[in-house]
Design a protein around this motif. Structure first.
Motif, mmCIF file in Angstrom:
data_model
loop_
_atom_site.group_PDB
_atom_site.id
_atom_site.type_symbol
_atom_site.label_atom_id
_atom_site.label_comp_id
_atom_site.label_asym_id
_atom_site.label_seq_id
_atom_site.Cartn_x
_atom_site.Cartn_y
_atom_site.Cartn_z
ATOM 1 N N ILE A 105 64.416 37.553 75.839
ATOM 2 C CA ILE A 105 65.583 38.883 75.668
ATOM 3 C C ILE A 105 65.449 39.399 74.344
ATOM 4 C CG2 ILE A 105 67.767 39.220 75.707
ATOM 5 C CD1 ILE A 105 66.859 38.926 78.710
ATOM 6 N N PHE B 295 71.206 55.477 72.395
ATOM 7 C CA PHE B 295 72.482 54.735 72.621
ATOM 8 C C PHE B 295 72.990 55.422 73.718
ATOM 9 C CE2 PHE B 295 71.360 52.701 68.561
ATOM 10 C CZ PHE B 295 71.562 51.251 69.100
ATOM 11 N N ASN C 183 58.377 54.540 71.874
ATOM 12 C CA ASN C 183 59.364 55.486 72.418
ATOM 13 C C ASN C 183 60.927 54.950 72.011
ATOM 14 O OD1 ASN C 183 59.138 57.699 73.988
ATOM 15 N ND2 ASN C 183 58.400 56.429 75.596
ATOM 16 N N ILE D 93 81.795 37.605 69.143
ATOM 17 C CA ILE D 93 80.881 38.359 69.074
ATOM 18 C C ILE D 93 79.285 37.970 68.284
ATOM 19 C CG2 ILE D 93 79.992 40.593 68.768
ATOM 20 C CD1 ILE D 93 82.868 41.482 69.310
ATOM 21 N N ALA E 44 65.894 43.170 81.640
ATOM 22 C CA ALA E 44 66.452 42.566 80.746
ATOM 23 C C ALA E 44 68.085 42.271 81.046
ATOM 24 C CB ALA E 44 66.176 42.996 79.429
ATOM 25 N N PHE F 230 64.179 48.862 70.172
ATOM 26 C CA PHE F 230 64.130 49.614 68.681
ATOM 27 C C PHE F 230 62.767 49.888 68.141
ATOM 28 C CE2 PHE F 230 68.224 47.633 68.835
ATOM 29 C CZ PHE F 230 69.047 48.418 68.041
ATOM 30 N N LEU G 92 78.887 43.842 60.634
ATOM 31 C CA LEU G 92 78.109 42.700 61.227
ATOM 32 C C LEU G 92 78.254 42.656 62.696
ATOM 33 C CD1 LEU G 92 78.444 39.874 58.593
ATOM 34 C CD2 LEU G 92 76.588 41.346 58.986
ATOM 35 N N VAL G 93 79.385 42.582 63.275
ATOM 36 C CA VAL G 93 79.792 42.614 64.779
ATOM 37 C C VAL G 93 78.978 43.659 65.361
ATOM 38 C CG1 VAL G 93 81.510 43.190 66.268
ATOM 39 C CG2 VAL G 93 81.806 41.471 64.409
ATOM 40 N N TRP H 47 69.924 37.283 63.069
ATOM 41 C CA TRP H 47 70.546 37.850 64.252
ATOM 42 C C TRP H 47 70.975 36.996 65.210
ATOM 43 C CZ3 TRP H 47 70.193 38.816 69.425
ATOM 44 C CH2 TRP H 47 71.150 39.907 70.069
ATOM 45 N N LEU I 141 71.953 49.054 73.315
ATOM 46 C CA LEU I 141 70.858 49.944 73.421
ATOM 47 C C LEU I 141 70.051 49.718 74.746
ATOM 48 C CD1 LEU I 141 68.991 52.216 72.174
ATOM 49 C CD2 LEU I 141 67.768 50.189 71.122
ATOM 50 N N VAL I 142 69.902 48.405 75.033
ATOM 51 C CA VAL I 142 68.991 47.950 76.179
ATOM 52 C C VAL I 142 69.799 48.660 77.441
ATOM 53 C CG1 VAL I 142 68.299 46.242 77.614
ATOM 54 C CG2 VAL I 142 67.879 46.108 75.175
ATOM 55 N N LEU J 202 65.121 43.259 72.982
ATOM 56 C CA LEU J 202 65.998 43.969 72.340
ATOM 57 C C LEU J 202 65.068 44.580 71.020
ATOM 58 C CD1 LEU J 202 68.867 41.308 72.227
ATOM 59 C CD2 LEU J 202 68.529 43.487 73.771
ATOM 60 N N TYR K 196 64.457 56.298 73.295
ATOM 61 C CA TYR K 196 65.534 55.143 73.677
ATOM 62 C C TYR K 196 66.858 55.761 72.933
ATOM 63 C CZ TYR K 196 62.495 51.956 75.716
ATOM 64 O OH TYR K 196 61.572 51.376 76.613
ATOM 65 N N LEU L 1 76.182 45.215 64.510
ATOM 66 C CA LEU L 1 74.684 44.836 64.522
ATOM 67 C C LEU L 1 74.494 43.624 65.512
ATOM 68 C CD1 LEU L 1 73.633 44.195 60.516
ATOM 69 C CD2 LEU L 1 72.916 45.776 62.345
ATOM 70 N N CYS L 2 75.322 42.995 65.975
ATOM 71 C CA CYS L 2 75.228 41.959 66.787
ATOM 72 C C CYS L 2 75.197 42.914 68.324
ATOM 73 C CB CYS L 2 76.151 40.794 66.897
ATOM 74 S SG CYS L 2 75.999 39.636 65.366
ATOM 75 N N LEU L 3 76.157 43.630 68.065
ATOM 76 C CA LEU L 3 76.110 44.268 69.721
ATOM 77 C C LEU L 3 75.189 45.212 70.005
ATOM 78 C CD1 LEU L 3 80.147 44.727 70.153
ATOM 79 C CD2 LEU L 3 78.701 43.233 71.360
ATOM 80 N N LEU L 4 74.718 46.151 68.857
ATOM 81 C CA LEU L 4 74.281 47.348 69.245
ATOM 82 C C LEU L 4 72.572 47.099 70.014
ATOM 83 C CD1 LEU L 4 74.738 49.587 66.157
ATOM 84 C CD2 LEU L 4 75.607 49.624 68.407
ATOM 85 N N PRO L 5 72.133 46.209 69.749
ATOM 86 C CA PRO L 5 70.974 45.871 70.481
ATOM 87 C C PRO L 5 70.814 45.847 71.953
ATOM 88 C CG PRO L 5 70.742 44.389 68.417
ATOM 89 C CD PRO L 5 72.119 45.258 68.579
ATOM 90 N N ILE L 6 72.287 45.007 72.133
ATOM 91 C CA ILE L 6 72.480 44.976 73.706
ATOM 92 C C ILE L 6 73.011 46.238 74.408
ATOM 93 C CG2 ILE L 6 73.948 43.746 75.444
ATOM 94 C CD1 ILE L 6 74.067 41.394 73.102
ATOM 95 N N MET M 243 64.037 47.142 80.972
ATOM 96 C CA MET M 243 65.201 47.291 80.365
ATOM 97 C C MET M 243 66.198 46.527 81.289
ATOM 98 S SD MET M 243 64.658 47.507 77.154
ATOM 99 C CE MET M 243 63.020 47.603 76.701
#
Lengths: 297, 332
Positions: free
Chosen positions: B152, A49, B164, B141, A268, B160, A20-21, B199, A30-31, B156, A47, A23-28, A265
């Motif tokens: 934002i 990682f 691209n 977190i 962002a 995904f 879960l943690v 999320w 990635l950007v 995000l 895009y 999942l919370c972090l990955l989008p950030i 990005m």
């Protein structure tokens, strides 16, 4: 002894939580990674990682052409947040204080006067007409402040706090000593209420910082865009970035081969960076505040 | 924000109403002379409410009119022609009604149920793991997305989902699966929207339940442990039953808001793409688009009024039910 879960369960639960943690972090992440990726490798590999080819080009581009626009948006956001939060605190704390006093005859009226607005509203259209036609807020910096400087929820939180933490004897003895109501309020009640005020302040400040709604409704002028509205417009149309650049004619030619995906990005990141960085320090006040208000003893 | 503070109000209001029993039998002027300073503290808030809440209520005539824009509020409102219930009938007969009602109610129901299940289970999980330090870190977190704006979150999601984006280029392409055009195909959006709703919102719910667990009477657990109950049994037989009243009340209160959606989620995450309407349009976005994109003021106001009235009865009804179950949790 059955006081905690077994070792294996502990491992399983930890794995569940770590997923879960992530999942919370990955989008950030990635950007962040995309904002540091070379534009051609973005177009070829998409895009990812891990930046195919590391590049600071998006940030360099923004610093060169959009620095003043970004700083201006920061300035607007900070102004709105500071002024908006202070005004909200004053309005909320003032309205809640007499509500907390048991000796006021017309308290019920003022409670209802506020509470009814939380149950029923005229809706967006009449509100919009009031803002634009009665108050003339269109394209004014106050459009992003005034419509949000009062909040019924916070008033009731504040009132509960006054009632439960300010001893009536303190108020009475201050009165006997000849202090007026305003003096009692500002010199006794407010300092005693700092925990509640801090919580409301953080909630309100985050609300103002993250606000895109009021500019979406009431602001057209790029010079009055706050951060959120600026990046909202750039998401909808990358060309909007011109309106935030130093020199509108020069960028018109250079945008064609600009790293536009990376720029988005990077924008962002520039917007959420400060929040993500100071968040760990604010977090504990938030948690405290939530639990003051939400959990009954 | 409204979810964030809903329970606080509940709390505030409950404690407020008890004290207002004894009142003086003196007149208005006596009261003003005596407590004028205190009453003057209501002035700023009262002015705000008059302007931003009560004045717009005059605009409730808009749905019943054919609005022709003019420069002043009053002439926009009162010089326009009356059309009776035309705007409501138009909305009632349009295919939009079914779509936005289904989406609004559907997403809310799913999110209320899912939100409850996720928040309670994550809170229990965080409470149970042995290392308190990692529990604290996980919690920190998970709460962070709550602080990011919907704009934002839209970025995000875009990282995904874009052509691209990571899903297309990082996952589907290496496996030779055809690219998915997320921003033109409505069928994926229920999953995407529900994912991002949680999320962003999970951390908040977790904190509420975690605090409730921390406030539970520990002697119950000690007694159960002495009687030989395993931790799993304690969770099932003590912890969850003790959380139940709170779960019920928070759910019921959430049902009160079933006709309104989080505009930020439904507007920013799908980037307000018209082709996605089928699965992303809710009452709030419909009202916004009718006003700002198609400029149909009267229709927008009609749907807004429809939503306000439904919402009003929903909140009042839900409050009545909550009061029946637990008088303490009654809002008014």
């Amino acid at each position: 002894m059955g006081t905690s879960i077994s070792r294996t369960t502990n491992v399983i639960v930890n794995v569940f939580l770590i997923v879960l943690v992530l999942l919370c972090l990955l989008p950030i992440v990635l950007v962040l990674s995309v904002s540091f990726t070379d534009e051609t490798s973005l177009l070829n590999q998409g895009y990812s990682f891990f930046p195919g080819k590391f590049s600071i080009e998006p940030y360099r581009f923004l610093m060169e052409t959009n620095l003043s626009g970004i700083l201006n948006a920061y300035k607007i956001t900070i102004f709105n947040t500071v002024v908006g939060t202070l005004l909200t605190l004053l309005m909320v704390a003032l309205y809640a204080y007499p509500l907390s006093r048991r000796d006021l005859k017309y308290n019920n009226f003022f409670t209802f006067f506020l509470y009814f607005t939380m149950l029923f509203g005229g809706g967006m259209v009449p509100w919009y007409l009031v803002c634009t036609q009665v108050l003339g807020l269109k394209d004014s910096i106050w459009a992003m402040i005034l419509p949000s400087i009062f909040n019924g929820f916070f008033v009731f939180v504040m009132r509960t706090f006054y009632k439960s933490t300010i001893p009536i004897e303190v108020l009475e003895s201050a009165k006997i000593d000849g202090a007026g109501e305003y003096r009692i309020f500002f010199q006794l009640v407010l300092p005693l209420s700092l925990p509640a005020i801090a919580t409301i302040a953080i909630f309100t400040a985050v609300g103002f910082w993250n606000d895109y709604w009021l500019p979406l409704m009431l602001i057209n002028d790029p010079k009055l865009s706050n951060l959120q509205y600026m990046i909202y417009r750039i998401m909808t149309n990358i060309q909007a970035i011109r309106e935030y650049s130093q020199d509108a004619s020069g960028i018109a030619t250079s945008l064609a081969n600009a790293p536009s995906e990376g720029i988005r990005m990077a924008m962002a990141m520039i917007t959420m960076g400060p929040i993500v960085l100071i968040y760990p320090f604010l977090q504990k006040y938030f948690v405290k505040g939530l639990t003051i208000g939400a959990i009954k003893g | 924000m409204s979810k964030a503070t809903g329970e606080m109000v509940a709390n505030g209001l409950i404690q407020g109403t008890k004290a207002e029993s004894k009142q003086r039998k003196k007149g208005f002027f006596f009261e003003m002379r005596r407590h004028g300073a205190l009453y003057s503290m209501f002035i700023p808030g009262a002015i705000f409410l008059l302007i931003f809440a009560y004045l717009p209520m005059v605009g409730l005539v808009i749905p019943f009119k054919y609005i022709t824009y003019s420069n002043s509020f009053w002439s926009t409102l009162f010089d326009s022609e009356w059309v009776g219930f035309y705007n409501f009938e138009f909305f009632w007969d349009s295919p939009d009604l079914y779509r936005i009602m289904r989406n609004t109610i559907g997403y809310n129901v799913i999110n209320i149920v899912l939100g409850l299940v996720i928040a309670v289970s994550v809170a229990i999980a965080l409470n149970e793991i042995r290392n308190r330090k990692s529990a604290k870190t996980y919690q920190t977190i998970m709460f962070m997305p709550y602080f990011l704006s919907w704009v934002i979150v839209g970025y995000l999601a875009y990282a995904f989902l874009s052509p691209n984006g990571f899903i297309n280029m990082g996952i589907l392409k290496p496996f030779g699966i055809e690219e998915i055009s997320f921003y033109t195909d409505p069928k994926y959006w229920p999953f995407i929207l529900i994912f991002f709703a949680h999320w962003k919102g999970t951390g908040y719910g977790v904190i509420i339940y975690l605090a409730a667990i921390a406030g539970q009477d520990q002697s119950l657990y000690e007694a159960a442990a002495i009687d030989g109950a395993s931790r799993g049994q304690q969770i099932r037989k003590i912890m969850i039953p003790l959380l139940k009243p709170m779960m019920i009340i928070l759910t019921i209160l959430a049902v009160g808001g079933i006709f309104s959606s989080d505009f930020g989620l439904f507007y920013n995450v799908p980037l307000n793409q018209g082709v996605l309407k089928e699965t992303t349009d809710v009452i709030n976005t419909y009202v916004y688009n009718a006003l700002m994109s198609s400029g149909d003021i009267s229709l927008s106001a009609a749907v807004g009024l429809f939503q306000s009235v439904l919402g009003f009865f929903m909140v009042v009804g839900v409050n009545w039910i909550a009061g029946k179950i637990d008088p303490e949790s009654k809002l008014f």
